[in-house]
Design a protein around this motif. Structure first.
Motif, PDB file in Angstrom:
ATOM      1  N   ARG A  41       6.576  63.659  55.135  1.00  0.00           N
ATOM      2  CA  ARG A  41       5.280  64.021  54.559  1.00  0.00           C
ATOM      3  C   ARG A  41       4.328  64.538  55.629  1.00  0.00           C
ATOM      4  O   ARG A  41       4.535  64.347  56.830  1.00  0.00           O
ATOM      5  CB  ARG A  41       4.676  62.826  53.825  1.00  0.00           C
ATOM      6  N   ALA A  42       3.256  65.158  55.157  1.00  0.00           N
ATOM      7  CA  ALA A  42       2.305  65.811  56.060  1.00  0.00           C
ATOM      8  C   ALA A  42       1.513  64.822  56.895  1.00  0.00           C
ATOM      9  O   ALA A  42       0.958  65.193  57.928  1.00  0.00           O
ATOM     10  CB  ALA A  42       1.351  66.696  55.254  1.00  0.00           C
ATOM     11  N   ARG A 319       6.150  78.425  41.964  1.00  0.00           N
ATOM     12  CA  ARG A 319       6.439  77.125  41.369  1.00  0.00           C
ATOM     13  C   ARG A 319       7.771  77.071  40.646  1.00  0.00           C
ATOM     14  O   ARG A 319       8.122  76.054  40.064  1.00  0.00           O
ATOM     15  CB  ARG A 319       5.324  76.689  40.405  1.00  0.00           C
ATOM     16  N   ARG A 320       8.520  78.149  40.664  1.00  0.00           N
ATOM     17  CA  ARG A 320       9.760  78.198  39.920  1.00  0.00           C
ATOM     18  C   ARG A 320      10.938  77.673  40.745  1.00  0.00           C
ATOM     19  O   ARG A 320      10.981  77.828  41.960  1.00  0.00           O
ATOM     20  CB  ARG A 320      10.075  79.632  39.472  1.00  0.00           C
ATOM     21  N   THR A 321      11.879  77.088  40.023  1.00  0.00           N
ATOM     22  CA  THR A 321      13.185  76.735  40.575  1.00  0.00           C
ATOM     23  C   THR A 321      14.214  77.551  39.813  1.00  0.00           C
ATOM     24  O   THR A 321      14.286  77.484  38.575  1.00  0.00           O
ATOM     25  CB  THR A 321      13.477  75.241  40.409  1.00  0.00           C
ATOM     26  N   VAL A 322      14.997  78.328  40.536  1.00  0.00           N
ATOM     27  CA  VAL A 322      15.925  79.279  39.925  1.00  0.00           C
ATOM     28  C   VAL A 322      17.345  78.903  40.313  1.00  0.00           C
ATOM     29  O   VAL A 322      17.634  78.634  41.486  1.00  0.00           O
ATOM     30  CB  VAL A 322      15.614  80.723  40.361  1.00  0.00           C
ATOM     31  N   ASP A 346       3.745  74.876  45.204  1.00  0.00           N
ATOM     32  CA  ASP A 346       4.884  75.522  45.850  1.00  0.00           C
ATOM     33  C   ASP A 346       6.089  74.579  45.917  1.00  0.00           C
ATOM     34  O   ASP A 346       5.936  73.370  46.130  1.00  0.00           O
ATOM     35  CB  ASP A 346       4.532  75.950  47.278  1.00  0.00           C
ATOM     36  N   VAL A 347       7.272  75.145  45.758  1.00  0.00           N
ATOM     37  CA  VAL A 347       8.523  74.402  45.961  1.00  0.00           C
ATOM     38  C   VAL A 347       8.921  74.646  47.412  1.00  0.00           C
ATOM     39  O   VAL A 347       9.607  75.613  47.736  1.00  0.00           O
ATOM     40  CB  VAL A 347       9.618  74.867  44.990  1.00  0.00           C
ATOM     41  N   GLY A 365       7.101  69.375  47.458  1.00  0.00           N
ATOM     42  CA  GLY A 365       6.088  70.315  47.918  1.00  0.00           C
ATOM     43  C   GLY A 365       4.731  69.661  47.986  1.00  0.00           C
ATOM     44  O   GLY A 365       4.607  68.432  48.049  1.00  0.00           O
ATOM     45  N   PRO A 366       3.653  70.446  47.952  1.00  0.00           N
ATOM     46  CA  PRO A 366       2.297  69.886  48.062  1.00  0.00           C
ATOM     47  C   PRO A 366       1.897  68.957  46.932  1.00  0.00           C
ATOM     48  O   PRO A 366       0.933  68.197  47.081  1.00  0.00           O
ATOM     49  CB  PRO A 366       1.415  71.142  48.075  1.00  0.00           C
TER      50      PRO A 366
END
Length: 934
Positions: A41-42, A319-322, A346-347, A365-366
């Motif tokens: 994590r950040a 934001r997509r997962t393909v 974002d992914v 992601g965030p």
């Protein structure tokens, strides 16, 4: 139970920057059991998750520090070894020593850090003469070299090198780091060390940045750069084998394309994702472009592939997962077969894991929540969102002082609720306004812990005058002076001197006993120390010399200690004091429980007795002098902690524990005993008598098969409990359960079918063990109410499925701290229940958006939840979510006499604070996406 529903306690979840599985593809059950997921994590924290065939248990958190970030994670697993048997002719199979797992991280600095999983802190750090590191990869072992140019020579050299070595332990000895100044740096990790070795290459053009990296074989490394290129280098001499160009961006875009992610398939082919939204497939032999697919509308940030190379997943800024798969045909071209938005941002990162029972991809992601996607069953199984809240709640209460303490990173917040639950509603005639709620709470103090390390654990005494805080580097204690106990005024904070043996080492866990007289400290390496809290001549609080205690020796296979995760599974994760502070219990990840009892010097010569009444009599004689300032040393000399003899009789838990708690009953007779409750990841709810070393009669009569199906099928794990006489209130991130341990549960399947047995679409719902480790099986003909894109052919014929979503549940209209829903519709169904539950009971029948599922839940509750006398055996609600934690206020629970007196009537009321952290309260960074995205 009276519940203050609070959302003002802060806990900002940190974005996920990196994910990595220690064993991405396992071939044996031993490797599957050793597999762990590291989440970086950040804020610098690293979480260690155990997949557990779909249970997903957050085992531990290694805390970071100020201005630190985890931006890349790499596991290095050394090859397995065979242990020779004492008698080779015996015919017994040789035992296998699993390869040792080591975890490394980077954080946009010039250093590489190795982490000590057993102690939960950095083990060693190394840096070289280069710029900040942006990507890191581990050289595969010699046996895994396959595919790509130069593989034959590399395999021969690797085989010759392995013959010269004594064994395969040094098969993986190097890390390769790509830097911001265009260099590739080599770090050696042989012989359990970490040191900078040399620069492999250094780009003459300093504007070229090494952004992503992956190994094609043991001797070929592929790097994605910021100048529209991918470069393949020979690890042996640093020669550039091939430079692959992506050209220029489209009109109006940037001149240079950034290759954010690169992945190598088992056959040697290379996959890259770039800032134009394209996923590009490269031939692994000729390094030429085979296919370029416009997969995303914005940058492709992450890639993941199946173990056999038949599927590729990509995630991007849109934001997509393909999902991409090979299309049938001799050409073997790739096509998009599934696209969906699982994330709110974002992914950024992905990691895959495949075993005989699981096939999943985890993305993050965030938005801070890991999302588990089925890999082989994507499109046929639902996804699952893991909680962004920690398994161990960073929350505790000083019940007597009505204080609530929460911590995160390096801050501690102390709140006070002025009025009790009944007083708040009586004073307002039940009409509680937001102004009343604001007046009822007050932030007393915000304490900033000095140093660079984040807080690992904290504890406050029940009267609220002592605060203990632990980080990975030190332990601090504070005296909280209340100026006027009758009014919620500010608190004066004064430091308490901590013994150097504790202060300079740091700790994993700290816990103050219910009577405020003892502090238990679990240090790195699972060393347990107990410290008495006292006062000096001036009345200031003091800590005595630590009293170390030891755990029972357990028989652990030698091959697991030498290799694999070492003694990581003996990490203590739970500490609990008995209500009279005369007994202490701890539990580790392996499922072993150890208990100690506090006894005076006069009872030491009598041997190890399991008599609770003698311990109680010693308490009355020793604690009578606790208020005398001059007698603290005498008390310390008289009382010591001794291992409970019956502790060896306590069985090893069938699964890792998630809850360990003593009931509020205090032994009062020769035949009475404490009650210790343990809940595991597999929902075994086990109650023990620790002085006898045996299960309670209730646990013997009520195995896990008798638990309500609603509880057994709950995927989220328990996080904590609150006791109310024989009742135990169990909470997780999405549920609140109640079990009455004074009543037996009904027989399995008694009272009709439950939600898990409902027949849908002509078939019974598939059970957990047959799923891939993500969500449930999708109902035939039904897709979740989100946008789904399906790519059906090479002609780019898109099918867009959009279903009208049901309105989201309001989860209650409260956005503040107190919740009491008085619904008279359920009064006829209470059958003698005491009124303390009305604040949550009324929500079950009045949920507006639950639909058929809510009706099913209510029906199950009414059919299975009551005994013949009308008292509920169990109860549940999903109204509160996501739950950070639940802590008691006021006088928690009742004594054993009170419980027995109320066994046939109303139980004593319990007041609790339930802290929620709704997703809309999570501050997400600004997105680069457009607002008109579909």
């Amino acid at each position: 139970m009276d519940i203050h529903r609070c959302r003002f306690v802060p806990f900002p979840p940190s974005p996920i920057n990196a994910l990595a599985f220690s064993h991405p593809h396992t071939r044996t059950n031993l490797q599957s059991n050793l597999c762990r997921l590291a989440v970086g994590r950040a804020n610098g924290d690293i979480e260690i998750w155990n997949p557990l065939n779909g249970a997903w248990h957050q085992e531990s958190v290694m805390r970071g520090g100020q201005d630190r970030s985890i931006d890349g994670l790499v596991w290095v697993v050394e090859p397995d070894e065979e242990m020779p048997t004492a008698n080779p002719d015996s015919g017994h199979e040789k035992s296998v020593i699993p390869g040792r797992s080591r975890l490394f991280s980077i954080g946009y600095t010039s250093a590489v850090t190795e982490w000590d999983l057993e102690k939960g802190r950095p083990l060693r750090t190394a840096s070289g003469q280069h710029g900040d590191i942006w990507c890191l990869a581990a050289q595969p072992p010699a046996s895994a070299a396959a595919g790509g140019k130069g593989n034959k020579a590399g395999a021969a050299a690797s085989a010759q090198q392995q013959q010269l070595q004594q064994g395969p332990a040094d098969a993986v000895t190097r890390l390769v780091a790509g830097t911001i100044d265009g260099a590739l740096a080599i770090y050696t990790i042989a012989d359990s060390e970490l040191r900078f070795q040399r620069l492999l290459i250094k780009s003459p053009a300093r504007k070229t940045q090494m952004v992503s990296i992956a190994f094609q074989s043991r001797d070929v490394v592929v790097v994605g750069c910021s100048d529209s290129t991918l470069r393949a280098y020979d690890m042996r001499n640093g020669n550039l084998l091939r430079k692959m160009s992506l050209g220029s961006d489209l009109a109006g875009g940037s001149k240079e394309i950034i290759v954010w992610s690169v992945k190598c398939l088992p056959n040697g082919d290379i996959v890259s994702g770039d800032s134009t939204g394209h996923v590009t497939i490269w031939d692994g032999k000729t390094y030429t472009q085979m296919q370029r697919i416009q997969s995303h509308r914005q940058d492709v940030l992450s890639l993941s592939a199946s173990a056999d190379g038949s599927a590729i997943l990509s995630g991007g800024m849109d934001r997509r997962t393909v999902l991409h798969k090979r299309m049938p045909g001799p050409v073997g071209r790739w096509g998009k077969v599934w696209s969906r938005k699982y994330h709110d941002h974002d992914v950024k990162t992905m990691a895959s894991f495949e075993s005989s029972k699981m096939s999943v991809v985890v993305s993050g992601g965030p938005d801070a929540s890991p999302i588990v996607l089925p890999l082989k069953e994507l499109g046929r199984e639902n996804h699952r969102t893991l909680p962004n809240l920690p398994q161990q709640p960073p929350l505790q209460s000083a019940a007597k002082a009505r204080l609530i303490m929460g911590w995160w990173n390096q801050e501690v917040h102390i709140w006070k609720l002025r009025q009790p639950f009944d007083g708040l509603y009586n004073n307002t005639n039940g009409n509680v306004t937001s102004e009343d709620l604001d007046k009822n709470r007050k932030l007393l103090k915000t304490i900033l812990i000095k140093g660079e390390s984040n807080i690992a654990s904290a504890s406050i005494s029940p009267d609220g005058d002592v605060l203990a805080v632990a980080t990975s580097t030190d332990v601090k204690a504070f005296y909280l002076e209340h100026n006027n106990p009758s009014k919620p005024s500010d608190i004066k904070v004064a430091p308490i001197q901590v013994p150097p043996s504790l202060a300079a080492v740091g700790a994993r866990l700290v816990q103050i006993s219910p009577d405020g007289a003892w502090l238990v400290v679990v240090q790195a390496g699972n060393k347990i120390s107990l410290v008495r809290l006292g006062r000096d001549d001036s009345g200031a609080r003091t800590l005595s010399r630590p009293q170390p205690i030891t755990r029972m020796k357990r028989k652990t296979p030698k091959n697991l200690i030498v290799g694999g995760l070492g003694t990581y599974d003996r990490t203590i994760v739970h500490v609990s004091f008995a209500p009279d502070s005369r007994m202490l219990a701890v539990a580790d990840l392996a499922g072993y429980i150890d208990t100690w009892v506090l006894r005076g010097a006069e009872s030491e010569g009598e041997g190890d007795r399991d008599d609770a009444s003698s311990a109680a009599s010693e308490e009355s004689s020793s604690d009578s002098d606790d208020d005398d300032d001059d007698d603290d040393g005498a008390d310390e000399a008289r009382e010591k902690w001794h291992h409970t003899p019956a502790s060896t009789l306590l069985p090893k838990l069938p699964a890792p524990p998630v809850v360990l708690s003593f009931s509020n009953d205090i032994p009062s007779g020769d035949s009475s005993d404490y009650t210790l409750l343990a809940i595991t990841t597999s929902w075994h709810i086990l109650a023990f008598h620790p002085l006898e070393g045996a299960l309670t009669p209730w646990s013997r009569r009520n195995p896990v098969a008798r638990l309500p199906t609603t509880i057994r099928d709950t995927r989220d794990l328990a996080k904590g409990v609150i006791w109310q006489g024989p009742r135990v209130w169990v909470h997780g991130v999405s549920f609140l359960f109640m079990l009455d341990l004074s009543q037996d549960l009904s027989e399995p399947n008694a009272g009709g079918a439950s939600s898990s047995a409902v027949v849908q679409a002509g078939r019974k719902r598939k059970r957990r063990g047959a799923e891939s480790g993500a969500g449930n099986r999708m109902t035939i003909g039904a897709i979740a109410p989100q946008q789904v894109d399906r790519f059906t052919s090479d002609k780019k014929e898109w099918q867009l499925d959009i279903e009208n979503a049901a309105p989201p549940s309001s989860e209650g209209s409260d956005t503040d701290m107190v919740d009491r829903d008085d619904d008279d519709d359920d009064d006829d169904d209470d059958d003698g229940e005491s009124g303390e539950e009305s604040n949550v009971e009324g929500t079950q029948g009045g949920r507006s958006a639950g639909g058929e599922l809510a009706a099913m839940r209510n029906r199950d509750t009414r059919m299975d939840g009551r005994s013949g006398s009308g008292r509920k055996r169990w109860w549940y609600t999903y109204k509160y979510r996501p739950i950070l934690g639940v802590v008691p206020l006021g006088t928690p629970g009742a004594t054993s006499e009170d419980s027995k007196a109320n066994a046939g009537g109303d139980l004593l009321p319990v007041e609790a604070v339930l802290v929620e952290r709704p997703i809309w309260d999570v501050d997400l960074p600004e997105r680069y996406g457009t607002n008109d995205e579909r």
